[in-house]
Design an enzyme around this catalytic site. Structure first.
Site, PDB file in Angstrom:
ATOM      1  CG  ASP A   9      -1.944  -1.123   1.182  1.00 42.32           C
ATOM      2  OD1 ASP A   9      -1.903  -1.949   0.255  1.00 42.32           O
ATOM      3  OD2 ASP A   9      -2.765  -1.213   2.118  1.00 42.32           O
ATOM      4  CE  LYS A 103      -4.065  -4.120   1.174  1.00 43.13           C
ATOM      5  NZ  LYS A 103      -4.698  -3.073   1.976  1.00 43.13           N
ATOM      6  CB  CYS A 145      -2.151  -2.657   5.221  1.00 47.64           C
ATOM      7  SG  CYS A 145      -3.845  -1.991   5.168  1.00 47.64           S
TER       8      CYS A 145
END
Length: 199
Positions: A9, A103, A145
């Site tokens: 991310d 995601k 994450c």
């Protein structure tokens, strides 16, 4: 062992100036690219995840609507598919990435294991098909994450390392707690390169 790198991310919305920007995010992006250029030969595969949320709904309650976000389970809108905020930070050299994992897509998702590739394949299936037995994890955010992705990698029986100099977290307290939890679960937390004496 067959080793892969997870880049988690590293997106515009999670770096300085973004909707959920963390301090040090842009620097981490640059250092990940520098590290990967020097160490690409150590990895069979490089996978990069991105939040890729719907823009026309609350993504299963992930986006706060009608109330202030609690920054635990609900968040301001971020990383909406097709927006600049959802794109990789420009310091990430995408030419070094083998597979892109999205995601979210209508539901809350933190771990790369909850994602799919552009061709629709589920990420855990791809990881198994590629024969990956060891994983190094870098990216954003340490306490969300990165933590979730590293824990899931351990749960699948893989050897996991998190490079503490190539991650950035939302807050120091929760980031430290996440790293301590990871170590308890058998994740190795270390620097990506040895630190010089006195540094």
């Amino acid at each position: 062992m067959t080793r892969a790198l997870f880049i988690i991310d590293v997106q515009n919305d999670f770096t300085e100036g973004g909707a959920l920007g963390v301090m040090g995010g842009a620097d981490v992006a640059a250092r990940i690219t520098e590290y990967l250029r020097a160490h690409r030969g150590e990895y069979e595969r490089v996978y990069a995840s991105r939040d890729w949320h719907d823009g026309d709904n609350d993504n299963g309650g992930h986006f706060a609507t009608g109330a202030e976000p609690d920054y635990i389970d609900t968040w301001p809108p971020h990383c909406v598919a097709g927006t600049t905020g959802a794109e990789y930070h420009p310091a990430i050299d995408t030419a070094l990435i083998d597979a892109h994992v999205r995601k979210g897509q209508g539901v809350p998702a933190y771990s790369i294991f909850e994602g799919t590739l552009d061709d629709g394949r589920l990420f855990p299936v791809v990881l198994d098909d590629d024969g990956i037995t060891a994983v190094d994890v870098v990216g954003i955010a340490t306490d969300y994450c990165v933590r979730a992705s590293a824990l899931d990698a351990r749960k699948t029986g893989r050897a996991v390392r998190v490079f503490r100099d190539l991650i950035a977290g939302v807050a120091p307290t929760t980031s430290d707690a996440a790293l301590a939890e990871l170590e308890t679960e058998g994740v190795t937390v270390e620097r990506s390169t040895p630190q010089a004496a006195g540094a």
